[in-house]
Write an enzyme that holds these catalytic residues in place. Structure first.
Site: not given
Length: 357
Positions: A45, A128, A146, A208
């Site tokens: 991260e 975050y 994000d 999707c």
């Protein structure tokens, strides 16, 4: 689709289509009881901040080979870690990486906190990153936001407010969707959806898994979201870099100040980077040559135009700035990108020998 149906559709899609990433424990492995390594989640991260997955993979594998645990990283030499980080940019992250590793290894017996609040107390971990680690490593129902997830939320709920003003609204939508069951997989599903289907340009809406719920698709505005406020033009700064090689092949380098751009990294002595005319004093007495070469590089907030000066120096040269690094230990690849660009340009323009002075 109700929120529960959206959550289920995302997790089902993730179980079938999750990306294979070196720091990730995939859904099948999680179902078998394999748990993520918090060290690997944290390291990935931090590396992924402002950087793409494709760019990070090799760095992550190299770091975890050299330093397999947080204790190994904590014990590493600063210069070795900074050298391995070269090319990833945003070098304050590397300095904070070491600070954080040493706090976890020294004060926490090598164990990362499991909560967002505990994680945010560590160096270099912001909202975050804390949410991502809590969610992915410890399966806490943290709200991870994000760029990919912001884009998915903006389209799912047709949020037309431009970024960054839209961030609170987008987070509110993401919080509503974050489930108590498998929140880490849910967060990674949204990341993968944004990276592979709900992409910035030409989203693949037809495949999707949550297209039926997507308000922006229904309104025909998906490709234009999230809206962004106009960016301010970046200023251009100018600087001078001095590259000098001693008769035995050693190069003169300096360690940049800890604070500021490229802090703690090796670089070429030179001027400050300013918007006007740079003023610099050569780091040693030599016959300096202006080869007419200029490095152009863009940072987050400005463009840089760096003029180069080159020289050869005798063995007894005494620098007033920096130190000579022997050719056997000098690794151009360990330099930050702008400094490596300068080296690549200047090495072919070096004078044949040092001039008498």
């Amino acid at each position: 689709m109700r929120d529960e149906e959206l959550q289920r559709a995302l997790l089902d899609w993730y179980d079938a289509h999750a990306r294979d990433l070196p720091w990730r424990v995939g859904p099948a492995a999680r179902m078998r009881g394999e748990l993520p390594d918090p060290y690997g989640v944290w390291l990935s991260e931090v590396m992924l901040q402002q950087t793409t997955v494709a760019a990070v993979k090799d760095y992550f594998l190299r770091f975890t080979t050299l330093w397999p645990t947080v204790g190994d990283l904590a014990a590493a030499e600063d210069a070795d870690v900074m050298g391995e980080w070269a090319g990833l940019g945003y070098y304050a992250r590397a300095r904070n990486l070491l600070k954080c590793a040493r706090v976890v290894a020294g004060d926490m017996n090598g164990r990362f906190p499991e909560t967002e609040d505990g994680l945010r107390d560590l160096p270099g971990i912001g909202p975050y990153t804390a949410a991502a680690i809590a969610s992915i490593a410890f399966d806490r129902p943290a709200v991870v936001m994000d760029g990919n997830i912001e884009r998915v939320m903006a389209r799912l709920f047709a949020v037309e407010t431009p970024l960054p003003a839209a961030k609170p609204e987008l987070k509110s939508h993401a919080a509503r969707l974050t489930p108590e069951d498998r929140p880490g997989c849910h967060a990674q599903a949204l990341m993968d959806l944004g990276a592979t289907i709900c992409t910035p340009k030409s989203p693949a809406c037809g495949i999707c898994p949550v297209m039926e719920a997507c308000a922006a698709r229904k309104a025909g505005i998906a490709a234009g979201l999230p809206a962004k406020a106009p960016k301010k033009a970046k200023p251009t700064r100018h600087g001078i870099a001095y590259l000098v090689q001693r008769a035995d092949g050693a190069w003169l380098l300096e360690t940049r100040p800890e604070k500021g751009l490229l802090g703690g990294m090796l670089g070429w002595p030179g001027s400050d980077w300013v918007e006007g005319e740079p003023a610099a004093t050569p780091p040693l007495d030599a016959a300096w040559h202006d080869p007419g070469l200029e490095v152009r590089h863009t940072f987050t907030h400005f463009h840089l135009r760096l003029s180069l000066r080159v020289a050869r120096a005798p063995l007894n040269a005494v620098p007033q700035q920096g130190n000579f690094h022997e050719l056997t230990t000098f690794r151009p690849a360990s330099l930050p990108t702008v400094m490596r660009k300068a080296f690549d340009l200047a090495k072919a323009a070096m004078p044949a020998t040092s001039a008498p002075h």
